[in-house]
Scaffold this motif. Structure first.
Motif, short mmCIF file in Angstrom:
data_model
loop_
_atom_site.label_atom_id
_atom_site.label_comp_id
_atom_site.label_asym_id
_atom_site.label_seq_id
_atom_site.Cartn_x
_atom_site.Cartn_y
_atom_site.Cartn_z
N ASP A 20 0.35 26.58 22.00
CA ASP A 20 -0.75 25.63 21.88
C ASP A 20 -0.29 24.23 21.48
OD1 ASP A 20 -0.06 26.04 19.25
OD2 ASP A 20 -2.06 26.72 18.61
N ALA A 51 -4.13 19.89 22.09
CA ALA A 51 -5.44 19.42 22.53
C ALA A 51 -5.91 18.16 21.83
CB ALA A 51 -6.47 20.54 22.35
N ARG A 109 -11.82 15.83 36.16
CA ARG A 109 -11.56 15.24 34.85
C ARG A 109 -12.80 14.65 34.21
NH1 ARG A 109 -7.67 12.33 37.77
NH2 ARG A 109 -8.56 10.38 36.95
N TYR A 163 -7.15 14.80 29.88
CA TYR A 163 -7.52 16.06 30.53
C TYR A 163 -6.41 17.09 30.42
CZ TYR A 163 -8.94 19.35 34.15
OH TYR A 163 -9.28 20.50 34.84
N LEU A 164 -5.17 16.66 30.66
CA LEU A 164 -4.05 17.59 30.60
C LEU A 164 -3.78 18.05 29.17
CD1 LEU A 164 -1.62 16.00 33.21
CD2 LEU A 164 -3.01 18.06 33.47
N GLN A 184 -6.02 18.73 27.03
CA GLN A 184 -7.00 19.79 26.78
C GLN A 184 -6.86 20.97 27.74
OE1 GLN A 184 -10.99 18.17 26.54
NE2 GLN A 184 -10.26 16.33 25.45
N ASN A 185 -6.23 20.72 28.91
CA ASN A 185 -6.06 21.76 29.93
C ASN A 185 -4.61 21.75 30.41
OD1 ASN A 185 -9.14 22.42 30.54
ND2 ASN A 185 -8.92 20.18 30.47
N ALA A 228 -3.46 23.07 33.85
CA ALA A 228 -4.31 22.76 35.00
C ALA A 228 -3.51 22.26 36.20
CB ALA A 228 -5.35 21.71 34.61
N GLN A 246 2.34 25.06 35.74
CA GLN A 246 2.57 26.15 34.80
C GLN A 246 4.06 26.45 34.67
OE1 GLN A 246 0.12 29.56 35.76
NE2 GLN A 246 -1.72 28.32 36.00
N ARG A 275 2.09 25.52 28.40
CA ARG A 275 2.12 24.15 28.89
C ARG A 275 3.41 23.96 29.69
NH1 ARG A 275 0.37 21.22 24.98
NH2 ARG A 275 -0.76 23.12 24.43
#
Length: 681
Positions: free
Chosen positions: A122, A169, A637, A645-646, A648-649, A652, A655, A663
């Protein structure tokens, strides 16, 4: 956050010095290549000229070895390029040729020590924990043998960090001293003790006494002619001799006495000021790109040394080549000031005919220069580490390219201009440089003054292990408006590789002949082969690429080319896909694509085991979305910026190397041939 090395595209060189592109244009015009209609078939870069200027046998030139190339294995019996080329890709995976395997190795956050904390997917590892883990954004590296090709030290740079992935995040809010500490500790260098296990796979020897993290906080010593100068003194260090940390470590070098050279590139982006109004910037600050806003790191908000209004000399303590002894974990790294201060890309070491040490270096910014250092003393293998003092006394030169007559097929000639306050009349008369120390600290300004040739972002420099010829990647310069001999295109979006042969094949010579080895280009977007944007004749739809960056030779003379460019796969870059690694045969001029990287990455770093059966490369900043065709669009977004955005995600877009990491993570890739053979053969 803006990618720090995009600052390379913003020229700070406002001098009237001629640009390399103008020199190339004169050389091409003089030889009539374009006027005669021969066009790019003739400008295919003339690799056949190698045969005319080198000996007939393939043994290395003992008088002029390169420190970065291990001894060559037995000569290959087949063609130099023995693999089937891979296609382009915009996917999120490593692609290698059939018959090869790629092992993911030492991703960001991997343990080094017995007490290294576990990686947290995280992004909540602390700054203190980051100092006990492998750093971020792997870049240049070298392998130092312990047990030949089975065990050694892998030493690698960590250039910068991506805040959208570094902090998790919460990203930039709140902005804290702890986040600054984590970012500082994500930079620098890792020393890893690596060995093959019983199954023949490489592993890190966790807890080895050799393992080490060098960060933006590690104590270092300034050495050489500028050490202790008034321009290097700060409140915390009135001696001007002791610095905390090394930053933006891009490429690297390896000395003949078995130490590691790490090179400080975009150091300017870390310095800013909270003062209002900001102090008027000196000419040197402007020339080195130091501005009130920096590049968004915001370290100056919590560490005074990065606020140039409070500590105006701290920035002068970065932008150097740093020597590290990987076999002595307690040793203090040395910033070697005799090699000059600029945005160092790498440091390629050779021996001159008389055994003096020569170091080639590029300044990676649009319209900046190529340099070389020649030691005063001579190398003596019996002196071991004491040879390091050779890097503290010598002469620094900068290159000037011209279109003059050259032998064989070489396109022009050049000379090395001395940057010496006492010996160069131009600098002796220039009141901006009171001492030689100031010439070195402000090497860019000195190079401007003597008339060096502006280049298209000089990246890595490497030397051919048999011929001793020197190759330099000029990655791109889309802002160019004029042309010259070695930079023949305005708006040079694709880049090129220039090479030169020193007079008498002596690395310490003061003159050279040069040509262009390849013009990168795109015949998919520009199918007219008379259009320079299509590239040279050895560029095709099957191997098209842009922005050559990392380059290096293996012992057999294969030239490996790594890219860090536009991965949009559209417009000018249609059909080029993700960043990649190619390999070239310098004699036949053939170029084949060997590897393609995952989404949003740069391919960089190049090291081999001594038997050339293991190749180590680095995948830097996977997940840096930019203009990638699969990047999250505005409909995904909403009101968030891409970085927000990235943050928090984080999975996305990319990977890589594996979703379980939470991440995208920079990592080393170990490449081997399935039959156990030499990589590339």
């Amino acid at each position: 956050m803006k990618k720090p090395d995009t600052l390379d595209d913003l020229p700070t060189n406002l001098s009237a010095n001629e640009h390399f592109q103008s020199v190339v244009e004169r050389a091409v015009s003089r030889r009539g290549f374009l006027k005669s209609g021969l066009g790019l078939s003739a400008v295919t870069f003339l690799s056949g000229s190698l045969a005319a200027c080198t000996s007939d046998d393939d043994t290395p030139v003992a008088e002029s070895p390169s420190a970065g190339t291990p001894p060559a294995p037995a000569p290959a019996t087949g063609p130099l390029l023995g693999f089937a080329a891979v296609a382009t890709s915009s996917g999120d995976a490593i692609v290698v040729p059939a018959g090869y395997s790629a092992q993911i190795f030492t991703p960001w956050g991997s343990p080094l020590f017995s007490d290294s904390p576990a990686w947290r997917p995280d992004g909540t590892n602390t700054g203190e924990e980051q100092a006990r883990q492998v750093g971020d954004n792997h870049d240049g590296m070298s392998y130092f043998p312990i047990d030949g090709s089975n065990e050694g030290l892998l030493v690698m740079n960590h250039e910068y960090c991506n805040y959208e992935y570094l902090f998790g995040a919460e990203f930039m809010t709140p902005w804290t001293a702890e986040k600054v500490s984590k970012a500082l500790n994500a930079h620098g260098v890792s020393v890893l003790h690596v060995k093959k296990n019983g199954a023949g796979r490489w592993e890190v020897h966790i807890g080895s006494p050799y393992n080490r993290r060098i960060t933006g906080k590690t104590p270092m010593t300034l050495t050489g002619p500028a050490a202790g100068d008034a321009l290097l003194r700060t409140t915390a260090d009135p001696s001007g001799l002791n610095v905390l940390g090394t930053l933006n470590n891009c490429a690297n070098g390896k000395t003949l006495w078995n130490t590691y050279l790490t090179c400080e590139e975009n150091f300017n982006g870390y310095f800013a000021t909270a003062a209002s109004p900001a102090p008027t910037r000196s000419a040197a600050f402007v020339r080195y790109g130091i501005s009130a806003g920096g590049s968004g790191y915001r370290w100056h908000e919590h560490e005074d040394r990065f606020d140039y209004a409070k500590e105006p000399n701290e920035a002068n303590r970065f932008g150097w080549v740093v020597e590290i002894n990987p076999f002595e974990p307690g040793s203090t790294p040395k910033k070697r000031t005799a090699l000059g201060r600029f945005k160092h890309e790498n440091a390629e070491m050779r021996l001159a005919a008389d055994k003096r040490v020569v170091v080639y270096m590029g300044d990676d910014q649009a319209n900046d220069y190529i340099y070389k250092f020649v030691s005063d003393g001579v190398f003596d293998a019996s002196r071991g580490l004491a040879n390091g003092n050779l890097l503290d006394a010598g002469k620094l030169y900068v290159a000037k390219f011209d279109a003059g007559a050259a032998s064989g097929d070489f396109m022009g000639v050049g000379e090395w201009l001395l940057l010496d306050k006492a010996a160069n009349p131009t600098l002796a008369a220039d009141a901006r440089f009171a001492t030689q120390a100031e010439v070195l600290i402000h090497a860019r300004l000195a190079a401007d003054a003597v008339g060096a040739t502006k280049m298209d972002r000089p990246e890595w420099i490497t030397t051919h292990p048999q011929t001793g010829e020197v190759y330099c990647a000029l990655t791109n310069n889309s802002g160019r408006t004029t042309t010259d001999e070695a930079n023949p295109r305005a708006q040079n979006r694709y880049g090129q590789i220039v090479r030169w042969r020193e007079a008498g094949d002596d690395a310490a010579a003061m003159t050279f002949e040069w040509d262009l080895f390849v013009l990168a280009g795109n015949p998919v977007a520009y199918p007219d082969r008379q259009d320079l944007r299509s590239g040279s004749a050895n560029v095709s739809a099957d191997n098209t690429f842009n922005s050559p960056d990392g380059i290096g030779f293996d012992g057999a003379g294969r030239l490996w080319i790594q890219t860090d460019g536009n991965f949009s796969n559209s417009g000018d870059y249609a059909g080029q896909g993700n960043n990649q690694m190619l390999v070239a045969d310098p004699e036949s001029k053939e170029i084949r694509r060997f590897l393609v990287g995952p989404s949003g990455c740069e391919i960089t770093g190049l090291a081999f085991s001594p038997d050339y059966r293991t190749m180590f490369i680095n995948v830097q900043h996977p997940g840096e979305a930019g203009s990638h065709p699969r990047a999250p669009d505005a409909s995904m977004r909403g009101s968030l910026s891409m970085d927000e955005y990235l943050a928090q995600n984080p999975l996305a877009f990319s990977q890589w190397p594996e979703a379980g990491g939470g991440r995208p993570r920079s990592a080393t890739v170990v490449i081997t041939k399935d039959d156990g053979g030499v990589v590339g053969s």
